[in-house]
Every structure is written in structure tokens, then in C-alpha cells.
Design a protein around this motif. Structure first.
Motif, short mmCIF file in Angstrom:
data_model
loop_
_atom_site.label_atom_id
_atom_site.label_comp_id
_atom_site.label_asym_id
_atom_site.label_seq_id
_atom_site.Cartn_x
_atom_site.Cartn_y
_atom_site.Cartn_z
N THR A 52 -7.61 -6.35 -3.79
CA THR A 52 -7.39 -4.95 -3.43
C THR A 52 -8.56 -4.48 -2.57
O THR A 52 -9.72 -4.65 -2.94
N ILE A 53 -8.23 -3.89 -1.43
CA ILE A 53 -9.23 -3.47 -0.44
C ILE A 53 -8.97 -2.02 -0.07
O ILE A 53 -7.82 -1.60 0.03
N LYS A 79 -7.39 4.49 1.12
CA LYS A 79 -6.47 4.23 0.02
C LYS A 79 -6.53 2.75 -0.32
O LYS A 79 -6.93 1.93 0.52
N PRO A 80 -6.16 2.36 -1.54
CA PRO A 80 -6.17 0.94 -1.89
C PRO A 80 -4.98 0.22 -1.28
O PRO A 80 -3.89 0.77 -1.16
N ALA A 81 -5.22 -1.02 -0.87
CA ALA A 81 -4.15 -1.87 -0.33
C ALA A 81 -4.31 -3.26 -0.93
O ALA A 81 -5.44 -3.77 -1.04
N THR A 82 -3.20 -3.88 -1.30
CA THR A 82 -3.22 -5.24 -1.81
C THR A 82 -2.91 -6.18 -0.66
O THR A 82 -1.94 -5.96 0.08
N ILE A 98 -2.92 2.67 7.65
CA ILE A 98 -2.49 1.29 7.46
C ILE A 98 -1.23 1.26 6.61
O ILE A 98 -1.13 1.96 5.60
N SER A 99 -0.26 0.43 7.00
CA SER A 99 0.98 0.34 6.24
C SER A 99 1.25 -1.11 5.82
O SER A 99 0.62 -2.04 6.33
N THR A 153 0.86 -1.18 0.00
CA THR A 153 0.00 0.00 0.00
C THR A 153 0.90 1.23 0.00
O THR A 153 2.02 1.19 0.50
N GLU A 154 0.41 2.30 -0.59
CA GLU A 154 1.16 3.56 -0.60
C GLU A 154 1.18 4.12 0.82
O GLU A 154 0.23 3.96 1.57
N PRO A 155 2.26 4.81 1.18
CA PRO A 155 2.27 5.42 2.51
C PRO A 155 1.25 6.57 2.58
O PRO A 155 1.02 7.26 1.59
#
Length: 185
Positions: free
Chosen positions: A159-160, A150-153, A166-167, A136-138
Motif C-alpha cells: 500500500t502506497i 490517498k492509499p493505493a494497493t 491516480i486511478s 484505490t478509491e476514486p
């Protein structure tokens, strides 16, 4: 065969060679005229929901749906391989049947596999699972108070949308029904 007076939530009916699960039912006895049963039915395969009314006491054909807790083992081509925890038999479930549940399946995860006459109908996961964020992007320093996402894999490749704080590497709780972020572990 069962009578409409015996209907219960979760019972599976075989109507016109299609399987329908009883979501809701209500016995109605009007002041004038015969009693009837008003039901809400959900198609087992497609998920389509319909309302249907039966005369009280009408015979309906019930279907035997075998629901077993199984462990997901691995992916074999387009099939997902599950093992019955009681008999240790392995079954191959097509990717189409697994559907969106594939986004939250990890090896050794347990799921409920429903079958009817040897055919797998659907795979049902627990309502939430713990997954690790793989990328995920910082989040930006000034964005923390806005409540943005933000999107997180996650480790399954899905992708959620997660909160900005969240990091990568954190474990998060995800709702398997709609893919919502529920919290950190």
C-alpha cells in the motif's frame, strides 16, 4: 588484510566477526599527535550506523562480498527464489533477508544479491520500480487542488500513498527505499 590508509567507500570490513560497510572516511593529520582515520560504518545486516576512529596505518580485516545481478523468479514458502543471470544457478533467500524489498519485487525483476561465504546478506533493488495500481478509491472532485493523498494497493500487494488523481489500472513509479510515489509512467 588492508591498511586503514587503503579504505574506500563501499568497502566491507570484518570487525569482531561482524560485517561493516564503509559509508564515509576521512584521513586526519592533526598538528600535534599521530594521524588517524575517522570513519562512518554501517552494519551490513542490521543497518546500524556507527562512527569509528582508527590509527593511521592500522591493519583491518576486509571481507569479500560478492554482489551479483539476479532475477527474481517466484516465492517458495518463506523463501524467495533468485536466479543468477550468468550461471543460471538458483538460490533460496529467506523472507527475513529480503525484508522490505519484497513489497516491490515482481517476477522476472532484477535485483542485486550480496553474499559472503555462501550466506546471503541482503537484496538490493533499483532505486525505483514501475508498478500497476490494482485498487484505490476514486478521488473526490473538490479535493483535486488540495494536494492530498490517498492509499493505493499496487500489484505486489503493498500500500502506497498516491495523489488523489491516480486511478485503478495506472502504472506509477515508486521509490524502493522508502515507498514514496514518484510519478506516473
Amino acid at each position: 588484510m588492508a591498511s586503514t590508509n587503503d579504505l574506500k567507500n563501499g568497502m566491507v570490513l570484518n570487525l569482531d566477526r561482524e560485517l561493516w560497510s564503509v559509508v564515509e572516511f576521512q584521513h586526519v593529520k592533526p598538528g600535534k599527535g599521530p594521524a588517524f582515520v575517522r570513519t562512518t560504518l554501517k552494519h551490513v545486516l542490521s543497518g546500524k550506523v556507527v562512527d569509528k576512529t582508527f590509527n593511521a596505518g592500522t591493519k583491518v580485516e576486509t571481507a569479500t562480498v560478492d554482489k551479483r545481478t539476479m532475477q527474481f523468479l517466484y516465492v517458495d514458502g518463506d523463501d524467495y527464489v533468485f536466479m543468477d543471470l550468468d550461471t543460471f544457478d538458483q538460490i533460496h533467500v529467506p523472507k527475513v533477508t529480503v525484508g522490505d524489498a519484497a513489497n516491490y519485487l515482481l517476477p522476472e525483476a532484477q535485483a542485486t544479491v550480496a553474499t559472503h561465504e555462501g550466506v546471503v546478506l541482503y537484496v538490493e533493488l533499483p532505486t525505483s520500480v514501475m508498478l500497476e495500481v490494482t485498487y484505490t478509491e476514486p478521488g473526490l472532485q473538490g479535493d483535486r487542488s488540495t494536494g492530498g493523498t490517498k492509499p493505493a494497493t499496487v500489484e505486489t500487494g503493498a500500500t502506497i500513498q498516491v495523489p488523489l488523481f491516480i486511478s485503478t489500472g495506472e502504472k506509477i513509479k515508486v521509490d524502493t527505499r522508502d515507498g514514496r510515489y514518484l510519478g506516473r509512467s
